[in-house]
Design an enzyme around this catalytic site. Structure first.
Site, PDB file in Angstrom:
ATOM      1  N   THR A 185      -1.223   3.835   3.420  1.00 41.25           N
ATOM      2  CA  THR A 185      -1.953   4.606   2.392  1.00 41.25           C
ATOM      3  C   THR A 185      -2.108   6.102   2.657  1.00 41.25           C
ATOM      4  O   THR A 185      -1.826   7.056   1.832  1.00 41.25           O
ATOM      5  CB  THR A 185      -3.506   4.081   2.366  1.00 41.25           C
ATOM      6  OG1 THR A 185      -3.191   2.698   1.789  1.00 41.25           O
ATOM      7  CG2 THR A 185      -4.375   4.773   1.322  1.00 41.25           C
ATOM      8  N   SER A 237       0.866  -1.259   0.074  1.00 45.60           N
ATOM      9  CA  SER A 237       0.111  -0.083   0.122  1.00 45.60           C
ATOM     10  C   SER A 237       0.943   1.280   0.125  1.00 45.60           C
ATOM     11  O   SER A 237       0.301   2.434  -0.518  1.00 45.60           O
ATOM     12  CB  SER A 237      -1.140  -0.065   1.195  1.00 45.60           C
ATOM     13  OG  SER A 237      -2.020  -1.132   1.055  1.00 45.60           O
TER      14      SER A 237
END
Length: 520
Positions: free
Chosen positions: A166, A101
């Site tokens: 993220t 991510s």
């Protein structure tokens, strides 16, 4: 068979089959409606005043398909599946075929592919190399940073820690996604600043207008937990004496900025109308899954509630805003091999998309829904149409044991569903019968082909859905970092903040050609 038994049997049969339309008129009507929608699509060439980017972490195409079936059946469409423009994104990183991510979010937000495990830096920075990450020429700016430079507001919403892989590339530059607080940093990386400090102390983190998610134990040294919100051994636990939430508070007061700090749903639902900065930390670690969330005022807010609150604050800026919303628990559930929980989290994010669409306008707001990577979830043949996507597909003709509709390519120890038995004086690994287990449970772990410590990411393409100004730029198979370019162009920020747009240049060129033709 008794007559009443026949009636009961036929009634049950009709519930599962007769209610499903299969005649020619139904199929033609379904396709004609789609054609009618397609014929109504027009390009919106306005500048995107606002941009909302939804990232379903680990939300691959199969997850979306399963969520669609779970939500309303095979012919159903999720809210974002009704968006007029759709494309595919290639998710490989600078050094790996399958990304994590951190590097994939860097590509999405900054337009540069990075190495696995790194964030906010380019591929000249190897993972865990603190010294190389200090080179500011290797740093890459995010859409949030460019929005701030353009005078817009910026914010993030996540169901994960606000320092997680993220959201972190929106504001931080790090050689390791694991360096969320000082306790996780090795001795040879002490000259590098942890991600939490970058959020609170450095630009652009300190100037983000909205920060909503989890991660108190990363921000506040020696945090204490409760039975409902314990300290987690899975994430970093700050121990350097810093209280970064208090640092945030003092920074805003010293700059005479109107802010509010919230810690539960009730406080979030009652934010003041005159604030420009909203900071909400609702858990020591990640937020809870939607199915287990305490929905009372003292509990944790849903992703929809956080999204609506963020838009309320950000939309006060007449120049517009950029907002990133992450449905991060989709990924967490997949890592645990719990497909139903992952699908349920996808539906929770879909509700947030719907909420955002309802309170914004296509005229000036570009809404994008995509993912950072897939997981190894598969949908197996051949379950009956209308049956539960979490149920039994059929019996295997090979070992005569049932198998579930959903399974994984890789999985944790719970996905190794075999018993060691002696059959015909031979010791064999025999699959367990899933029909004897509760496959509809949020905690059920689907079988996986390869047992690992946990489910791994997949390397397949992910879908991108878009509506609003310049949403037509998403139309084909794209590189993942193209998302940054398309958004920057649509909003006229970053590399496209100066000079004429392509449309304007075409118009000027047309007029120039006409002018020269006339004077001839």
């Amino acid at each position: 068979m008794h007559s009443w038994s026949v009636v009961v049997f036929l009634s049950i049969f009709c519930i599962t089959t007769c209610s499903l339309q299969t005649d020619q008129k139904y199929w033609k009507s379904l396709a004609e409606k789609e054609l009618e929608e397609a014929l109504q699509v027009k390009f919106n060439l306005r500048t995107a005043k606002n941009v909302i980017l939804f990232v379903g972490d680990g939300m691959g195409p199969n997850t979306i398909t399963a969520a669609r079936i779970y939500r309303g059946g095979e012919s159903h469409r999720l809210a974002f599946e009704k968006f007029p423009h759709v494309g595919l994104l290639k998710t490989y990183s600078a050094d790996k075929m399958v990304p994590d991510s951190a590097c994939s979010a860097t590509a999405l937000f900054s337009g540069i592919k990075a190495n696995l495990g790194t964030l906010g830096v380019d591929a000249t920075v190897p993972e865990n190399n603190c010294e190389m990450s200090l080179n500011k020429e290797a740093w890459v700016d995010s859409l949030a940073a460019y929005a701030l430079k353009a005078g817009k507001s910026s914010g993030l919403v996540t169901t994960m820690r606000v320092t997680h892989a993220t959201p972190a590339p929106l504001y931080a530059h790090s050689a390791s996604r694991s360096w969320e607080c000082e306790a996780n940093m090795p001795a040879n990386a002490k000259q590098c600043k942890d991600i939490a400090r970058q959020l609170i102390e450095d630009w652009p983190g300190r100037d983000l207008h909205v920060v909503l998610g989890g991660g108190r134990q990363v921000l506040v040294s020696n945090s204490t937990g409760t039975p409902d919100d314990p300290i987690s051994a899975w994430s970093c636990y700050r121990q350097d004496g810093r209280d970064l939430i208090d640092v945030y508070k003092r920074d805003k007061e010293e700059r005479n900025l109107k802010y509010q700090i919230v810690s539960n749903t009730g406080e979030l639902q009652n934010i003041k109308d005159d604030i420009d900065y909203l900071f909400g930390i609702f858990a020591n670690e990640h937020l809870q899954y939607e199915f287990e969330r305490n929905k009372n005022p003292e509990g944790q807010p849903s992703i929809s509630e956080m999204t609506k609150a963020a838009i309320k604050v950000l939309s006060k800026n007449t120049k517009g805003y950029f907002l990133m919303v992450e449905g991060g628990k989709i990924d967490m559930a997949h890592h645990r091999g719990r497909a139903k929980t992952a699908v349920d989290e996808t539906v929770a994010m879909e509700r947030a998309v719907r909420a955002a669409v309802d309170i914004t306008s296509d005229e000036d707001t570009l809404v994008i829904v995509t993912s950072d990577h897939t997981h190894t979830l598969t949908i197996n043949g051949y379950p009956e149409r209308g049956s539960s996507v979490f149920g039994i597909a059929r019996e295997s003709p090979f070992d005569h044991i049932n198998y579930t509709t959903l399974s994984y390519g890789t999985g944790g120890p719970g996905s190794f569903q075999y018993d060691i038995k002696t059959v015909d004086n031979e010791t064999k690994a025999v699959r367990r019968e899933p029909s004897k287990e509760d496959t509809e449970s949020f905690f059920y772990e689907q079988i996986a082909a390869i047992p690992l410590d946990e489910n791994s990411h997949g390397g397949g393409d992910v879908a991108v859905y878009a509506k609003g100004p310049h949403s037509h730029l998403f139309h084909s198979v794209h590189e993942q970092h193209y998302v940054f370019q398309a958004i920057a162009y649509a909003a006229k920020i970053g590399p496209y903040s100066k000079g004429y747009t392509t449309e304007v240049n075409i118009i000027l060129l047309t007029f120039a050609l006409l002018f020269f033709k006339l004077i001839k």
